[in-house]
Design an enzyme around this catalytic site. Structure first.
Site, PDB file in Angstrom:
ATOM      1  N   GLU A 270     -22.166 134.338 151.854  1.00 56.07           N
ATOM      2  CA  GLU A 270     -21.869 134.432 153.279  1.00 56.07           C
ATOM      3  C   GLU A 270     -20.788 133.394 153.544  1.00 56.07           C
ATOM      4  O   GLU A 270     -20.954 132.222 153.190  1.00 56.07           O
ATOM      5  CB  GLU A 270     -23.125 134.118 154.109  1.00 56.07           C
ATOM      6  CG  GLU A 270     -22.852 134.273 155.582  1.00 56.07           C
ATOM      7  CD  GLU A 270     -24.084 134.039 156.466  1.00 56.07           C
ATOM      8  OE1 GLU A 270     -25.196 133.897 155.935  1.00 56.07           O
ATOM      9  OE2 GLU A 270     -23.891 133.997 157.693  1.00 56.07           O
TER      10      GLU A 270
ATOM     11  N   LYS B 278     -26.246 125.105 152.840  1.00 55.36           N
ATOM     12  CA  LYS B 278     -24.979 124.981 153.554  1.00 55.36           C
ATOM     13  C   LYS B 278     -25.187 124.398 154.945  1.00 55.36           C
ATOM     14  O   LYS B 278     -24.344 123.656 155.436  1.00 55.36           O
ATOM     15  CB  LYS B 278     -24.310 126.360 153.646  1.00 55.36           C
ATOM     16  CG  LYS B 278     -23.683 126.773 152.327  1.00 55.36           C
ATOM     17  CD  LYS B 278     -22.998 128.113 152.439  1.00 55.36           C
ATOM     18  CE  LYS B 278     -23.994 129.232 152.363  1.00 55.36           C
ATOM     19  NZ  LYS B 278     -23.366 130.558 152.231  1.00 55.36           N
TER      20      LYS B 278
ATOM     21  N   ARG C  23     -33.886 129.754 142.300  1.00 56.79           N
ATOM     22  CA  ARG C  23     -32.679 129.059 142.738  1.00 56.79           C
ATOM     23  C   ARG C  23     -32.614 127.689 142.065  1.00 56.79           C
ATOM     24  O   ARG C  23     -33.619 127.155 141.595  1.00 56.79           O
ATOM     25  CB  ARG C  23     -32.633 128.940 144.251  1.00 56.79           C
ATOM     26  CG  ARG C  23     -33.706 128.077 144.863  1.00 56.79           C
ATOM     27  CD  ARG C  23     -33.817 128.276 146.371  1.00 56.79           C
ATOM     28  NE  ARG C  23     -32.636 127.869 147.099  1.00 56.79           N
ATOM     29  CZ  ARG C  23     -31.825 128.726 147.751  1.00 56.79           C
ATOM     30  NH1 ARG C  23     -32.051 130.001 147.736  1.00 56.79           N
ATOM     31  NH2 ARG C  23     -30.794 128.270 148.412  1.00 56.79           N
TER      32      ARG C  23
HETATM   33  P1  ATP Z   1     -27.690 128.243 151.405  1.00 53.81           P
HETATM   34  O1  ATP Z   1     -29.176 128.380 151.570  1.00 53.81           O
HETATM   35  O2  ATP Z   1     -27.255 127.078 150.611  1.00 53.81           O
HETATM   36  O3  ATP Z   1     -26.938 128.372 152.684  1.00 53.81           O
HETATM   37  P2  ATP Z   1     -27.408 130.950 150.855  1.00 53.81           P
HETATM   38  O4  ATP Z   1     -28.353 131.588 149.910  1.00 53.81           O
HETATM   39  O5  ATP Z   1     -27.591 131.202 152.284  1.00 53.81           O
HETATM   40  O6  ATP Z   1     -27.311 129.440 150.498  1.00 53.81           O
HETATM   41  P3  ATP Z   1     -25.275 132.706 150.319  1.00 53.81           P
HETATM   42  O7  ATP Z   1     -23.858 132.533 150.652  1.00 53.81           O
HETATM   43  O8  ATP Z   1     -26.057 133.744 151.019  1.00 53.81           O
HETATM   44  O9  ATP Z   1     -25.942 131.309 150.503  1.00 53.81           O
HETATM   45  O10 ATP Z   1     -25.468 132.841 148.761  1.00 53.81           O
HETATM   46  C1  ATP Z   1     -24.693 133.638 147.899  1.00 53.81           C
HETATM   47  C2  ATP Z   1     -25.466 133.855 146.631  1.00 53.81           C
HETATM   48  O11 ATP Z   1     -25.740 132.611 145.999  1.00 53.81           O
HETATM   49  C3  ATP Z   1     -26.801 134.506 146.918  1.00 53.81           C
HETATM   50  O12 ATP Z   1     -27.011 135.539 145.978  1.00 53.81           O
HETATM   51  C4  ATP Z   1     -27.790 133.388 146.737  1.00 53.81           C
HETATM   52  O13 ATP Z   1     -29.027 133.886 146.294  1.00 53.81           O
HETATM   53  C5  ATP Z   1     -27.109 132.499 145.709  1.00 53.81           C
HETATM   54  N1  ATP Z   1     -27.566 131.119 145.839  1.00 53.81           N
HETATM   55  C6  ATP Z   1     -27.532 130.350 146.938  1.00 53.81           C
HETATM   56  N2  ATP Z   1     -28.074 129.138 146.705  1.00 53.81           N
HETATM   57  C7  ATP Z   1     -28.471 129.145 145.414  1.00 53.81           C
HETATM   58  C8  ATP Z   1     -29.115 128.197 144.561  1.00 53.81           C
HETATM   59  N3  ATP Z   1     -29.462 126.984 144.991  1.00 53.81           N
HETATM   60  N4  ATP Z   1     -29.363 128.553 143.280  1.00 53.81           N
HETATM   61  C9  ATP Z   1     -29.003 129.765 142.830  1.00 53.81           C
HETATM   62  N5  ATP Z   1     -28.393 130.701 143.566  1.00 53.81           N
HETATM   63  C10 ATP Z   1     -28.135 130.410 144.851  1.00 53.81           C
HETATM   64 MG    MG Z   2     -27.620 133.206 153.058  1.00 49.59          MG
END
Ligand code: ATP
Ligand code: MG
Length: 552
Positions: free
Chosen positions: A34, A268, A258
């Site tokens: 995102e 984020k 994760r």
């Molecule tokens: P955050 O919680 O840090 O905002 P998010 O999951 O909302 O992260 P996205 O931009 O939606 O962030 O994530 C893009 C991809 O990265 C998704 O497939 C998500 O599952 C993966 N991802 C995000 N954080 C992690 C993590 N700590 N370890 C592994 N994969 C991750």
């Molecule tokens: Mg997300």
């Protein structure tokens, strides 16, 4: 597969699918960020996994921006994400945006309405939450649930045409209000949001929810393996339900644990707070766990890929030690960084028997770890040198093999010197160390027959350049700031940045280039900061030579 490690569980699934001829053996993954922040090391794990799978099995990976939430998203983030993925060493097959599918998604929603599987609900968010029940109590339907297909079609079209204010209505899937899985209790598909979108502008005032947009985007792209993190396990039945009811390409979702890293935060939302509240100098502050922060800190793409490989792909969450990430960059820089001399906390050493106007040029290898060598550089030697203050002691303990009156040490790549005395100022601070040198002891041509136990680094006073040197420490004082009482920001380490305004560096370091690692001998690995200029050189310490972190 060239590595000798065993397959992770996702590779096993992919191999099984290929064996069974599923999707004609085709593998298409996607990385779906995102664009509401910069990528962090957790995303690197997802990137390495998704792009890695495709690479391994002759497939491809799409970069898909999951831009369904107009309020928080921005092109700045889109650009940084592309830069970071490329920097990590991966190239996507297609750059795609969920927002490009808004028309298609709207049609999908209409199809579900026509099948009697979606309805417009006028309830407030509070009412919807209250009617949803609890995990042990079934939810209750409301009057809107029985709206006719015609009425739903009309209302949904009116939602799209901007007839209603934010929050007045939502579109919900009609599934099962008694399902033990809360995600199946008539989940939201669309909400009204009169907001400008960074790509679609003001075209839309209804936006699809994650659960509706994500799987359908996967299906549109014909993604074969949609890999996400464990928290999406309960969403999977919904993912499958939409695909089944819409009769579209059957993408499949798989979940892995994760990455959690200690002494930092990795969401984020939290990282944005650190930036906005000024705790750090932007998203790419070298203390941030972002890809751009790690890059500015001096991490290499290879070290991050190596880290992701070493932590593996698990089905259960755990906490990874920051020390592991540091050992990956240490190992990489040991093989690639050029050795240089820099004095961070200087005191003057005078070689009293060396002529005042004389200069000799010595040389040292760039990297002795490289087989066959990696070239060398020259540096000048003269009568007055800077050495580290801690390399001299007035009253040395036993086994102190550096400078103390009567001791001999080798000046790295130069002469053996013997300490004869020192000078103090009126306040009692040591200002100078006095030595004599052994002319026959020159490195590479040593006929002195002497052996000394200590070698120290030095820089010629007359020839030294100066630089600001930034030493970094953990950003947080506790292992898991997010799980502590109170606000995570209460646990920020107040001493995470130590600036040395005037370090003395050997002259060749004016040629340092950003992105290249330098080992300041005995002091750690450093890299040029992105804001360094010819007038004011700035070096960031990437990591110390040894793990010196002491748990508080
Ligand atoms: P955050 O919680 O840090 O905002 P998010 O999951 O909302 O992260 P996205 O931009 O939606 O962030 O994530 C893009 C991809 O990265 C998704 O497939 C998500 O599952 C993966 N991802 C995000 N954080 C992690 C993590 N700590 N370890 C592994 N994969 C991750
Ligand atoms: Mg997300």
């Amino acid at each position: 597969m060239t590595e000798e490690r065993s397959l992770n569980f996702i590779e096993e699934i992919v191999e099984e699918d290929i064996r069974e001829g599923k999707n004609g053996g085709r593998v298409l993954t996607r990385f779906p960020p995102e664009p509401n922040g910069y990528l962090h090391i957790g995303h690197a794990k997802s990137i390495c996994l998704n792009f890695g799978l495709a690479k391994e099995y002759g497939g491809k990976t799409n970069l898909r921006f999951d831009d369904t939430n107009p309020v928080k998203e921005d092109v700045e983030y889109v650009d940084s994400i592309k830069e970071d993925v490329r920097w990590l060493g991966f190239e996507w097959a297609n750059e795609l945006y969920a927002s490009d599918y808004f028309d298609q998604l709207y049609e999908f929603a209409v199809k579900l309405i026509k099948k009697g599987l979606a309805y417009v609900d006028d309830s407030s968010p509070e009412e919807i939450a209250a009617q949803k029940g609890t995990p042990t109590e079934p939810g209750k339907g409301n009057e809107y649930r029985n709206r006719s297909v015609e009425e739903n079609l009309r209302l949904f079209a009116e939602m799209k045409d901007g007839k209603y204010p934010d929050g007045a209505k939502v579109l919900r899937a009609k599934i099962d209000l008694a399902s033990p899985n809360m995600h199946l209790r008539d989940p939201l598909m669309y909400r009204i949001k009169h907001a400008n979108h960074h790509r679609t502008g003001d075209k839309w005032c209804i936006y699809p929810m994650y659960d509706f947009a994500h799987g359908e985007s996967d299906a549109i792209e014909q993604i074969t393996h949609s890999v996400c993190t464990l928290e999406f396990i309960p969403h999977r039945p919904l993912y499958d339900w939409f695909i089944e009811q819409l009769e579209i390409f059957p993408s499949k979702q798989y979940e892995f644990a994760r990455l959690n890293l200690n002494y930092t935060v990795m969401s984020k939302r939290k990282l944005l707070q650190l930036v906005n509240d000024g705790y750090v100098d932007g998203w790419d502050d070298p203390r941030m766990p972002t890809i751009s922060g790690l890059r500015r800190r001096g991490y290499t793409p290879a070290s991050i890929r190596d880290f992701c490989e070493r932590i593996g792909v698990a089905k259960r969450e755990n906490m990874i030690e920051m020390a592991l990430l540091e050992s990956c960059i240490r190992e990489d820089l040991n093989k690639t960084a050029w050795r240089r001399m820099a004095v961070l906390d200087p005191i003057k050493l005078i070689v009293t028997d060396y002529p005042e106007d004389k200069t000799e040029t010595f040389h040292g290898e760039n990297n002795p770890e490289v087989e066959g060598g990696d070239g060398s550089r020259e540096f000048p030697f003269s009568r007055e040198l800077w050495i580290e203050r801690e390399d001299f002691m007035e009253e040395p303990p036993k086994k102190f093999f550096r400078l103390a009156v009567g001791n001999m040490v080798r000046l790295k790549s130069a002469y053996i010197v013997k300490c004869e005395g020192f000078a103090k100022d009126t306040a009692g601070n040591i200002t100078e160390v006095h030595c004599t040198h052994i002319p026959e002891s020159q490195s590479g041509n040593d006929t002195s027959g002497l052996t000394v136990k200590g070698t120290i680094h030095w820089v010629s006073v007359r020839h030294a350049k100066t630089a600001e040197v930034r030493l970094y420490d953990r950003l947080f004082q506790v292992e898991d700031p997010s799980s502590e009482d109170g606000d995570f920001k209460d646990y920020i380490n107040p001493d995470s940045l130590h600036i040395i305004p005037n370090a003395y560096i050997e002259p060749d370091l004016v040629n340092a280039v950003p992105g290249k690692g330098y080992q300041f001998i005995r002091k750690g690995y450093f890299t040029l900061d992105k804001n360094s200029t010819a007038e004011k050189l700035v070096f960031n310490r990437t990591v110390t030579l040894k793990d010196g972190w002491v748990k508080k």
